[in-house]
Design a protein around this motif. Structure first.
Motif, PDB file in Angstrom:
ATOM      1  N   SER A   6       0.978  -1.071  -0.073  1.00  0.00           N
ATOM      2  CA  SER A   6       0.121  -0.136   0.117  1.00  0.00           C
ATOM      3  C   SER A   6       0.873   1.180   0.154  1.00  0.00           C
ATOM      4  O   SER A   6       1.810   1.158   0.864  1.00  0.00           O
ATOM      5  CB  SER A   6      -1.029   0.037   1.266  1.00  0.00           C
ATOM      6  OG  SER A   6      -1.745   1.140   1.260  1.00  0.00           O
ATOM      7  N   VAL A  13      -2.450   4.195   2.892  1.00  0.00           N
ATOM      8  CA  VAL A  13      -2.426   3.219   3.975  1.00  0.00           C
ATOM      9  C   VAL A  13      -3.001   3.522   5.058  1.00  0.00           C
ATOM     10  O   VAL A  13      -3.692   2.538   5.911  1.00  0.00           O
ATOM     11  CB  VAL A  13      -0.967   3.249   4.558  1.00  0.00           C
ATOM     12  CG1 VAL A  13      -0.417   4.500   5.064  1.00  0.00           C
ATOM     13  CG2 VAL A  13      -0.724   1.828   5.285  1.00  0.00           C
ATOM     14  N   HIS A  52      -7.780  -0.813   0.637  1.00  0.00           N
ATOM     15  CA  HIS A  52      -6.803  -1.341   1.500  1.00  0.00           C
ATOM     16  C   HIS A  52      -7.142  -2.335   2.488  1.00  0.00           C
ATOM     17  O   HIS A  52      -6.665  -3.423   2.997  1.00  0.00           O
ATOM     18  CB  HIS A  52      -6.124  -0.092   2.280  1.00  0.00           C
ATOM     19  CG  HIS A  52      -4.871  -0.545   3.418  1.00  0.00           C
ATOM     20  ND1 HIS A  52      -3.773  -0.879   3.139  1.00  0.00           N
ATOM     21  CD2 HIS A  52      -5.005  -0.372   4.801  1.00  0.00           C
ATOM     22  CE1 HIS A  52      -3.262  -1.288   4.005  1.00  0.00           C
ATOM     23  NE2 HIS A  52      -3.957  -0.877   5.049  1.00  0.00           N
TER      24      HIS A  52
END
Length: 794
Positions: free
Chosen positions: A319, A324, A330
């Motif tokens: 990521s 992130v 994610h």
């Protein structure tokens, strides 16, 4: 019975035509030495010692095999015991030196997977990276070997597999004259349709999207398709292969003009294997796998996507620094990776945060909390932010893993759950030194993982070989045999008693899933309407969703796109069950100290009980001339029961997925009905068919059937384990018994091979001690001569 057959295929060579098979040729010394180039000198020394042990063991086994073959070659009847020995020897001789370690780099397009692989293998632009085109549209495996050239194998869908996809693509594009203008506009903007048009135009040319399935079957593809369905590319230099490979794995936008001949067959590509020659950075035996984040519309590619994730023993969730901190993509990647721990071979998960050099200093300083030390430079800010991300994401990831996995899972013991890397700075080093990019840290992890696996594999291999040589040599020990034979009746009775206890222990172990499974089914019944509604409702209405929903129905509840989040209705409505069973399921298949819920410790306890009983009986009955057989029994039990772990790991995927598979099968009729709907308000009518179909199946016990099927899978696993243990141990005891009917005869003298094998077995401890000593010396020298703090190039 099918359960046990699957296991037996993995284990022994059948007695038959290949009894006199020639063992495969061993690797040349020069080739073997090339495998160590990726390791520092201390690790090289350890690997060479283990490799030497393995090589000498194979030579001893091969010599023994040849002697046995020559001694029985002209015999009309070969005793079963001798056949057993010959086949076991051949199986060990041909056992691969090391099963590959698959490290999956799992992330969305643009996350930096390809850039990270390029940095790890020290080839700047080897795999195409995200630019103005969408790239790495298929699974790409990168490994090193002893070949002289760079090589890529591009595997294509079979003719039948493409016909299946072609049929679904044409169904997806079919529109009747009854559709109104509103739905036609939505259809034009639909992602599923855009991709279907793109694939057909790429392969068959403009206008292909308007042709029927039958017309496209008769049409000739624009690109050349080899009959083998494999395209092999070779080059002397990395850059040369990169240029050749680029068109196959880089998928350009539709408005980039005429596609090349290579790009024209992109829709047929299943996966790509790339082999590097004699890498000094990536050891042979490690496979880096670039895995797209969402799967594929084609059933075979999507199944391969799942299987590839499941066969990875390590998963790095990739990521970039800007994504992130949140976002559905994610979270979906993390959830899929954790599921791989439950259903597959994964034993280690880490989050790899990429592009950490990207930082706007004024903005960072403005948002930075007051009270910290003053930041003097961009580099200090990048390093500080990386440390903060590590602390934060490590805590979040560990908490997430704890909710899904047992508290004593090995993945939770990992010292590094988060890495912060910068492939760009690895090459430029304008801000960060090489060590600070953490690319070398990932390489160290790879090497240590391989070294540990090699150590365990060679230890097991030499020990198993020693057990076989013990028995082979004992066949010729006939002195006083009639008076001092093994008394097996006590042992057989003991085995039967312990098998009954093992069955009860397995039942008690599997019983831990019953209550969570029952509670999960209850939760699923009360929440499925809300979950299904969230899947079927879009904030902007049906715009751009009509054909996506049709694609979902055509694939029995699943739609995987290269650009959108994966949709899986079956998985979504069974998620409440998984939320309840995940900790218990992980507890059953974990390794560790014996507990009521863990399966493997019970099998280990059964093994140790048998081995202790053999020693006890041997001491009581005064085993003298048959001490070889006693040692063989102890070693062979370890080999038999040790093989169960792989069988169990293969079966747990089927068990874990049995819930979604059961639900998908029950809902298949309503998906098929919805997929046929066309005309006005088709999208709402499809949703209504799905809702009513799910309601009907739930009322008829859909979730309860899924529960029963999972429990049935557990029962099949128990039956497979007990049947395998009973059969193998019965054969082994008969073989070791001196009273067997026709099992023994005078064989070729293998005394010298036995003595050599005995020395090799004793050497195991010495090699392990040498490895520890070297590592300790290296650590001491590093402490005494600390490296200077890294600094970027100027």
């Amino acid at each position: 019975m099918a359960e046990t057959e699957d296991f037996m295929v993995q284990e022994r060579h059948p007695v038959g035509n290949d009894l006199f098979k020639e063992p495969m040729k061993k690797r040349r010394r020069s080739d073997r030495d090339q495998r160590f180039r990726a390791f520092p000198s201390v690790e090289q020394s350890s690997l060479k010692e283990y490799e030497k042990l393995e090589s000498r063991t194979r030579r001893v086994l091969s010599n023994t095999y040849q002697k046995l073959i020559q001694s029985v070659f002209l015999d009309d009847i070969i005793p079963n015991g001798v056949k057993y020995l010959i086949n076991r020897l051949l199986a060990l001789i041909e056992k691969p030196p090391l099963d590959p370690i698959y490290i999956g780099l799992f992330g969305s397009t643009g996350a930096g997977k390809s850039s990270l692989i390029n940095a790890i293998i020290q080839q700047a632009m080897f795999l195409p990276v995200s630019g103005e085109s969408i790239c790495t549209s298929c699974i790409v495996q990168v490994s090193s070997g002893c070949c002289e050239q760079y090589e890529a194998k591009i595997h294509l869908l079979s003719d039948q597999e493409w016909k299946e996809e072609l049929k679904n693509l044409t169904k997806l594009l079919h529109r009747t004259e009854e559709q109104g203008g509103e739905e036609a506009d939505a259809w034009d903007r639909d992602d599923a349709v855009e991709e279907a048009i793109w694939k057909l135009q790429m392969l068959y040319g403009n206008g292909a999207e308007r042709k029927s399935y039958e017309e496209l079957l008769r049409a000739k593809p624009k690109g050349k398709i080899p009959t083998s369905r494999i395209i092999t590319l070779k080059a002397e230099e990395a850059g040369e292969l990169s240029v050749k490979l680029d068109p196959y794995i880089r998928t350009k936008r539709r408005d980039w003009g005429e596609a090349s001949a290579e790009t024209q067959i992109w829709p047929l590509i299943k996966h790509v294997e790339v082999t590097l020659p004699k890498s000094e950075l990536i050891p042979e035996g490690v496979v880096l796998v670039d895995i797209p984040g969402t799967g594929d519309f084609n059933s075979k590619r999507d199944e391969m996507w799942k299987k590839t994730i499941d066969k990875c023993s390590v998963i790095w969730v990739i990521s970039d620094i800007e994504r992130v901190s949140g976002g559905r993509a994610h979270e979906d990647l993390l959830n899929e990776s954790i599921k791989a721990c439950q259903r597959g071979f994964c034993r280690d998960i880490a989050l790899v945060v990429t592009k950490t050099d990207k930082l706007h200093l004024p903005e960072y300083l403005r948002e930075r909390k007051v009270g910290n030390q003053a930041i003097q430079s961009q580099r200090e800010a990048v390093l500080e932010r990386s440390e903060m991300i590590k602390l934060q994401r490590n805590r979040i990831l560990k908490e997430k893993l704890k909710r899904k996995l047992p508290a004593d899972s090995k993945v939770l013991e990992a010292s590094d759950l988060v890495y912060t890397v910068s492939a760009h700075e690895y090459w430029q080093q304008a801000l960060l030194a090489e060590e600070e990019t953490e690319i070398p840290k990932l390489r160290d992890y790879i090497r240590k993982r391989l070294l540990d696996k090699k150590r365990r594999m060679v230890t097991k291999y030499v020990t198993e070989a020693f057990g076989l040589l013990l028995l082979t040599d004992s066949f010729n020990c006939t002195e006083n045999l009639p008076h001092e034979y093994l008394h097996m009746s006590d042992l057989r009775r003991f085995v039967e008693e312990k098998l009954q206890l093992l069955e009860k222990a397995i039942d008690q172990c599997f019983a831990h899933i019953v209550q969570p499974l029952h509670e999960g089914v209850r939760n699923a019944r009360t929440s499925y309407r809300r979950i299904l509604g969230a899947c079927l409702v879009r904030s902007r209405g049906n715009q751009g969703f009509h054909q996506t929903l049709k694609a979902v129905c055509l694939k029995n509840g699943i739609y995987a796109s290269r650009t959108l989040a994966r949709i899986d209705l079956n998985e979504a409505i069974t998620q409440p069950i998984y939320d309840q069973i995940d900790p218990a399921f992980g507890g059953i298949f974990r390794a560790g100290t014996p507990t009521g819920s863990a399966l493997m410790p019970h099998i280990d306890a059964f093994k140790h009980a048998l081995q202790e009983k053999m020693t006890e009986i041997g001491m009581r009955n005064g085993w003298k001339y048959d001490s070889y057989k006693k040692s063989f029994l102890i070693q062979e039990i370890s080999a038999i029961l040790g093989g169960l772990e792989g069988h169990i790991l293969r079966k747990k995927r089927r068990i874990y997925e049995s819930l979604t598979t059961s639900v998908q099968n029950d809902l298949k009729p309503c998906y098929e009905e919805a997929a046929q709907i066309t005309g006005k308000k088709a999208c709402e009518r499809m949703k209504d068919v799905i809702r009513r179909g799910v309601d009907r199946q739930v009322a008829e016990g859909m979730f309860e059937r899924a529960q029963e099927r999972m429990q049935h899978q557990f029962q099949q696993l128990k039956n497979g384990i007990t049947e395998k243990v009973k059969g193998s141990i019965a054969t082994m005891l008969t073989l070791a018994s001196s009273q067997g009917d026709g099992l023994y005869r005078e064989l070729a003298d293998v005394k010298s091979e036995y003595k050599e094998m005995e020395k090799l077995h004793r050497s195991l401890r010495e090699v392990a001690e040498n490895a520890v000593l070297r590592q300790g010396m290296q650590d001491f020298l590093l402490r005494m001569s600390p490296r200077k703090a890294g600094s970027p190039k100027t």
